[in-house]
Write a protein that holds these residues in place. Structure first.
Motif, mmCIF file in Angstrom:
data_model
loop_
_atom_site.group_PDB
_atom_site.id
_atom_site.type_symbol
_atom_site.label_atom_id
_atom_site.label_comp_id
_atom_site.label_asym_id
_atom_site.label_seq_id
_atom_site.Cartn_x
_atom_site.Cartn_y
_atom_site.Cartn_z
ATOM 1 N N ASP A 9 23.117 -29.256 -9.192
ATOM 2 C CA ASP A 9 22.668 -30.496 -9.828
ATOM 3 C C ASP A 9 21.311 -30.938 -9.306
ATOM 4 N N ARG A 10 20.937 -30.494 -8.104
ATOM 5 C CA ARG A 10 19.698 -30.959 -7.479
ATOM 6 C C ARG A 10 18.528 -30.004 -7.618
ATOM 7 N N VAL A 11 18.815 -28.720 -7.807
ATOM 8 C CA VAL A 11 17.756 -27.724 -7.809
ATOM 9 C C VAL A 11 16.908 -27.830 -9.075
ATOM 10 N N ALA A 12 15.621 -27.549 -8.946
ATOM 11 C CA ALA A 12 14.730 -27.573 -10.104
ATOM 12 C C ALA A 12 14.980 -26.356 -10.983
ATOM 13 N N PRO A 13 15.077 -26.531 -12.304
ATOM 14 C CA PRO A 13 15.198 -25.379 -13.202
ATOM 15 C C PRO A 13 13.865 -24.653 -13.319
ATOM 16 N N THR A 14 13.896 -23.444 -13.870
ATOM 17 C CA THR A 14 12.664 -22.660 -13.949
ATOM 18 C C THR A 14 12.267 -22.280 -15.366
ATOM 19 N N GLU A 15 13.174 -21.741 -16.167
ATOM 20 C CA GLU A 15 12.767 -21.226 -17.471
ATOM 21 C C GLU A 15 14.005 -21.068 -18.346
ATOM 22 N N ILE A 16 13.779 -20.962 -19.644
ATOM 23 C CA ILE A 16 14.847 -20.659 -20.589
ATOM 24 C C ILE A 16 14.793 -19.169 -20.902
ATOM 25 N N VAL A 17 15.879 -18.461 -20.573
ATOM 26 C CA VAL A 17 15.954 -17.004 -20.785
ATOM 27 C C VAL A 17 17.194 -16.723 -21.624
ATOM 28 N N PRO A 18 17.027 -16.405 -22.908
ATOM 29 C CA PRO A 18 18.180 -16.256 -23.799
ATOM 30 C C PRO A 18 19.229 -15.270 -23.307
ATOM 31 N N PHE A 19 18.812 -14.092 -22.804
ATOM 32 C CA PHE A 19 19.829 -13.100 -22.430
ATOM 33 C C PHE A 19 20.608 -13.512 -21.188
ATOM 34 N N ARG A 20 20.123 -14.540 -20.481
ATOM 35 C CA ARG A 20 20.859 -15.068 -19.333
ATOM 36 C C ARG A 20 21.603 -16.351 -19.671
ATOM 37 N N ARG A 29 0.823 -1.203 0.000
ATOM 38 C CA ARG A 29 0.000 0.000 0.000
ATOM 39 C C ARG A 29 0.864 1.263 0.000
ATOM 40 N N ALA A 30 2.028 1.160 -0.646
ATOM 41 C CA ALA A 30 2.959 2.279 -0.700
ATOM 42 C C ALA A 30 2.785 3.137 -1.944
ATOM 43 N N GLY A 31 1.819 2.810 -2.801
ATOM 44 C CA GLY A 31 1.587 3.592 -4.008
ATOM 45 C C GLY A 31 2.533 3.286 -5.141
ATOM 46 N N LEU A 32 3.220 2.136 -5.069
ATOM 47 C CA LEU A 32 4.204 1.769 -6.092
ATOM 48 C C LEU A 32 3.595 0.872 -7.152
ATOM 49 N N GLU A 33 4.153 0.950 -8.349
ATOM 50 C CA GLU A 33 3.758 0.041 -9.411
ATOM 51 C C GLU A 33 4.121 -1.399 -9.019
ATOM 52 N N ALA A 34 3.536 -2.336 -9.744
ATOM 53 C CA ALA A 34 3.794 -3.745 -9.447
ATOM 54 C C ALA A 34 5.218 -4.140 -9.812
ATOM 55 N N HIS A 35 5.652 -3.750 -10.993
ATOM 56 C CA HIS A 35 6.949 -4.186 -11.519
ATOM 57 C C HIS A 35 7.619 -3.028 -12.248
ATOM 58 N N GLY A 36 8.868 -3.259 -12.578
ATOM 59 C CA GLY A 36 9.612 -2.311 -13.401
ATOM 60 C C GLY A 36 10.875 -2.987 -13.883
ATOM 61 N N GLY A 37 11.306 -2.654 -15.091
ATOM 62 C CA GLY A 37 12.449 -3.350 -15.684
ATOM 63 C C GLY A 37 13.792 -2.813 -15.223
ATOM 64 N N LEU A 38 14.091 -2.982 -13.958
ATOM 65 C CA LEU A 38 15.382 -2.523 -13.438
ATOM 66 C C LEU A 38 16.552 -3.286 -14.060
ATOM 67 N N TYR A 39 16.275 -4.463 -14.548
ATOM 68 C CA TYR A 39 17.303 -5.336 -15.113
ATOM 69 C C TYR A 39 17.601 -5.017 -16.581
ATOM 70 N N THR A 40 16.867 -4.083 -17.189
ATOM 71 C CA THR A 40 16.946 -3.858 -18.635
ATOM 72 C C THR A 40 18.367 -3.674 -19.167
ATOM 73 N N PRO A 41 19.280 -2.974 -18.458
ATOM 74 C CA PRO A 41 20.642 -2.864 -18.996
ATOM 75 C C PRO A 41 21.304 -4.216 -19.277
ATOM 76 N N LEU A 42 20.933 -5.248 -18.522
ATOM 77 C CA LEU A 42 21.531 -6.566 -18.752
ATOM 78 C C LEU A 42 21.055 -7.174 -20.059
ATOM 79 N N VAL A 43 19.824 -6.863 -20.442
ATOM 80 C CA VAL A 43 19.303 -7.358 -21.726
ATOM 81 C C VAL A 43 20.114 -6.782 -22.875
ATOM 82 N N HIS A 44 20.603 -5.579 -22.694
ATOM 83 C CA HIS A 44 21.350 -4.883 -23.752
ATOM 84 C C HIS A 44 22.866 -5.063 -23.618
#
Length: 341
Positions: free
Chosen positions: A218-229, A117-132
């Motif tokens: 080796d034991r942890v479950a994977p989550t997704e395929i993310v090309p930029f990562r 209830r802080a008036g903030l948006e849900a998400h934001g692309g703070l990580y975007t520089p890594l995509v580029h």
């Protein structure tokens, strides 16, 4: 009735998740139910860690990326620090993080951040520089960006109950950063100090679990395929902002890993604290701000409640049930009336 010491086999429940609902290639289900003076625990695992041929089978010891189930742990850490007067729920974020004093969120309190209830948006692309192609992000700049990503302007007088509730990863990123700054500890270490170790759990960030067990990747479950990562995400937090901000550590909104059984044990500890059976850790008064119903929606302060005609906690849990979902398919639900996790 089973005796409290008899374990329950929940393999059938895990099989339903995989075969009937086809929700994931594997599932691990854990539960606990208080009977008399003890909790009956149950556990079941079914399926393979991925759809690849010859992929390892899931087991009761498979760690998962808990995703937003990290948020309750952040909120519990806040409760522990507030109990000792290290932080105060009603203090503004800029008092803890002075660099945010000129942002639009400077006067928002820690409690409002925790309660979405802080008036903030849900998400934001703070990580975007890594995509580029950038190797890292500027952490201070990321916090400034997060604090200015608002869905509501800050009036001269903040509403006593906060703004219209909007589920916000950004709010929890800021909350986690504030707790780390006040204690001068890395957030994953702080959460271990205040929640994990006192309860005897094995939850933790990727780097903590890797330090405890070199076979973690080796034991942890994977989550997704993310090309930029680099392709398959495994052994690293799925959430891009958490990964950009904390890498193998933890952010306030995501970053913890663990087994289903340990998540259930966390739920048991919360039930014990609500009943004042864990006053050495937290009391019902300490937990009251986290679990009480708040105006405007089902979101509480580290947990969510039941909402709608088909709540994600299912049809059989009681009206006071609270818990949390995680984007990777994780969840924790606690019914305080039947003392069921």
């Amino acid at each position: 009735m089973r005796s409290p010491s008899s374990p329950l086999d929940l393999t059938r429940a895990a099989r339903i998740v995989v075969d009937d609902f086809q929700a994931a290639p594997c599932a691990v289900v854990a539960a606990a139910w208080r009977i008399g003076d003890e909790f009956v625990h149950g556990l079941g695992a079914y399926g393979s860690l991925s759809n690849e041929e010859n992929a390892p089978l899931a087991t009761a010891e498979t760690p998962f990326d808990l995703a937003s189930v990290t948020k309750p742990i952040t909120s519990l850490t806040l409760a522990r620090l507030a109990r000792r007067g290290v932080v105060f729920r009603d203090e503004p974020i800029a008092r803890v993080l002075p660099a945010l004093s000129k942002t639009d969120s400077a006067r928002v309190t820690l409690d409002l951040l925790a309660a979405h209830r802080a008036g903030l948006e849900a998400h934001g692309g703070l990580y975007t520089p890594l995509v580029h192609g950038a190797d890292s992000i500027d952490l201070d700049e990321a916090l400034l960006q997060a604090a200015n990503m608002r869905h509501s302007p800050c009036p001269d007088e903040l509403p006593a109950t906060g703004f219209v509730p909007v589920y916000s990863d950004l709010g929890y990123l800021l909350l986690g950063a504030a707790l780390a700054a006040r204690t001068q500890l890395a957030l994953d270490e702080l959460m271990a100090q205040e929640v994990v170790r006192p309860l005897g759990l094995q939850l933790g960030s990727a780097r903590q679990l890797r330090e405890r067990d070199p076979s973690f990747d080796d034991r942890v479950a994977p989550t997704e395929i993310v090309p930029f990562r680099g392709g398959l995400v495994r052994g690293a937090v799925h959430d891009e902002n958490a990964w950009a901000y904390a890498r193998d550590g933890a952010a306030g909104h995501a970053g913890f890993f663990g087994t289903a059984a340990d998540v259930a044990r966390l739920g048991v500890a919360i039930l014990d604290a609500l009943a004042n059976r864990r006053a050495d850790w937290l009391t019902s008064n300490d937990l009251e701000p986290l679990v009480r119903v708040r105006a405007g929606g089902s979101l509480r302060a580290g947990f969510d409640g039941r909402s709608g005609d088909a709540p994600s906690s299912g049809s059989r849990l009681g009206p006071r049930t609270f818990g949390h979902l995680g984007f990777t398919g994780t969840s924790l639900w606690i019914d305080p009336d039947t003392e069921f996790v």
